[in-house]
Design a protein around this motif. Structure first.
Motif, mmCIF file in Angstrom:
data_model
loop_
_atom_site.group_PDB
_atom_site.id
_atom_site.type_symbol
_atom_site.label_atom_id
_atom_site.label_comp_id
_atom_site.label_asym_id
_atom_site.label_seq_id
_atom_site.Cartn_x
_atom_site.Cartn_y
_atom_site.Cartn_z
ATOM 1 N N UNK A 107 43.149 49.063 -15.569
ATOM 2 C CA UNK A 107 43.663 48.093 -14.606
ATOM 3 C C UNK A 107 44.628 48.729 -13.620
ATOM 4 N N UNK A 108 44.620 48.192 -12.412
ATOM 5 C CA UNK A 108 45.635 48.578 -11.424
ATOM 6 C C UNK A 108 46.552 47.380 -11.164
ATOM 7 N N UNK A 149 43.489 55.193 -5.157
ATOM 8 C CA UNK A 149 44.377 54.398 -4.312
ATOM 9 C C UNK A 149 44.357 52.952 -4.770
ATOM 10 N N UNK A 150 45.524 52.298 -4.756
ATOM 11 C CA UNK A 150 45.549 50.861 -4.959
ATOM 12 C C UNK A 150 46.794 50.277 -4.303
ATOM 13 N N UNK A 162 48.364 36.665 -4.903
ATOM 14 C CA UNK A 162 48.074 38.030 -4.454
ATOM 15 C C UNK A 162 46.770 38.542 -5.053
ATOM 16 N N UNK A 163 46.220 39.540 -4.380
ATOM 17 C CA UNK A 163 45.053 40.247 -4.891
ATOM 18 C C UNK A 163 45.353 41.740 -4.814
ATOM 19 N N UNK A 164 44.372 42.570 -5.149
ATOM 20 C CA UNK A 164 44.586 44.025 -5.167
ATOM 21 C C UNK A 164 43.490 44.731 -4.380
ATOM 22 N N UNK A 165 43.902 45.684 -3.556
ATOM 23 C CA UNK A 165 42.960 46.592 -2.922
ATOM 24 C C UNK A 165 42.959 47.891 -3.714
ATOM 25 N N UNK A 166 41.776 48.517 -3.874
ATOM 26 C CA UNK A 166 41.738 49.716 -4.724
ATOM 27 C C UNK A 166 40.483 50.540 -4.497
ATOM 28 N N UNK A 167 40.531 51.782 -4.923
ATOM 29 C CA UNK A 167 39.364 52.645 -4.921
ATOM 30 C C UNK A 167 38.283 52.012 -5.782
ATOM 31 N N UNK A 168 37.063 51.959 -5.251
ATOM 32 C CA UNK A 168 35.999 51.255 -5.966
ATOM 33 C C UNK A 168 34.925 52.183 -6.522
ATOM 34 N N UNK A 169 35.199 53.491 -6.569
ATOM 35 C CA UNK A 169 34.234 54.435 -7.132
ATOM 36 C C UNK A 169 34.202 54.334 -8.660
ATOM 37 N N UNK A 170 33.049 54.613 -9.212
ATOM 38 C CA UNK A 170 32.885 54.776 -10.651
ATOM 39 C C UNK A 170 32.896 56.274 -10.929
ATOM 40 N N UNK A 171 33.799 56.720 -11.816
ATOM 41 C CA UNK A 171 33.972 58.142 -12.094
ATOM 42 C C UNK A 171 33.280 58.537 -13.396
#
Length: 200
Positions: A107-108, A149-150, A162-171
């Motif tokens: 989680x971020x 990034x988040x 509020x909501x969250x912006x974040x990197x959406x890649x799967x690693x």
């Protein structure tokens, strides 16, 4: 002393050759940097967080297994559930080889995503996903390690405002926790599954 026409031409050619040589040196450095960025594992997975059952987990707990890692938050309306559904499809498609892969959701949004909240969220995808959370400081440190990034985004229409912006890649990390690959949001499960099968 005045230069003859031939001497002038030779000086111009020498100048052009020097410029071309300098450009080639810069281009080779650029290509080397790109090759290093694109093909050499730039980092390893390192974390010490709390799972959705309240246990402290580190990357060492998953040694010997491939790790599929995704950063997101339980209140995410689209990207996170879609990606975790793709992860579930990948795990199902692996069949007997699924035991070689551990899907992990970090989680971020630790303010809302407590172990109890993740215990309600990750089992919905029925893929053996381990949900991880921690203090805001732990999550920030983990994000720098990976790195991702988040940010928090104020949104009156979202839960709790509020909501969250974040990197959406799967690693993907190899059995030694070294970075192996990543896929952008929207990559079909079939493509991820094919890539994984070639590796494991």
């Amino acid at each position: 002393m005045r230069l003859s026409g031939l001497q002038k031409i030779l000086w111009v050619l020498a100048g052009v050759a020097a410029l071309v040589f300098g450009w080639l040196l810069l281009w080779s450095d650029y290509r080397a940097d790109r090759a290093q960025t694109e093909y050499e594992p730039p980092f390893v997975a390192e974390f010490e967080l709390t799972d959705h059952q309240g246990m402290t987990r580190t990357e060492g707990d998953f040694a010997g297994r491939w790790m599929l890692v995704f950063f997101g938050f339980a209140n995410c309306p689209d990207v996170c559930p879609t990606t975790l559904a793709e992860v579930a499809a990948v795990m199902d498609g692996l069949g007997d080889e699924a035991e070689k892969v551990q899907p992990i959701f970090i989680t971020i949004d630790p303010e809302r995503d407590t172990p109890a909240a993740l215990a309600d969220f990750v089992p919905r995808f029925d893929a053996g996903i381990v949900g991880l959370t921690g203090t805001p400081e732990q999550i920030a440190e983990t994000s720098e390690t990976f790195p991702i990034f988040y940010e928090r985004i104020e949104d009156a229409s979202a839960p709790d405002g509020y909501t969250m912006g974040h990197t959406s890649h799967l690693f993907l990390f190899d059995p030694e926790a070294g970075f192996a690959d990543s896929w952008p949001y929207g990559t079909p499960a079939e493509e991820i599954l094919a890539d994984l099968r070639e590796r494991i």
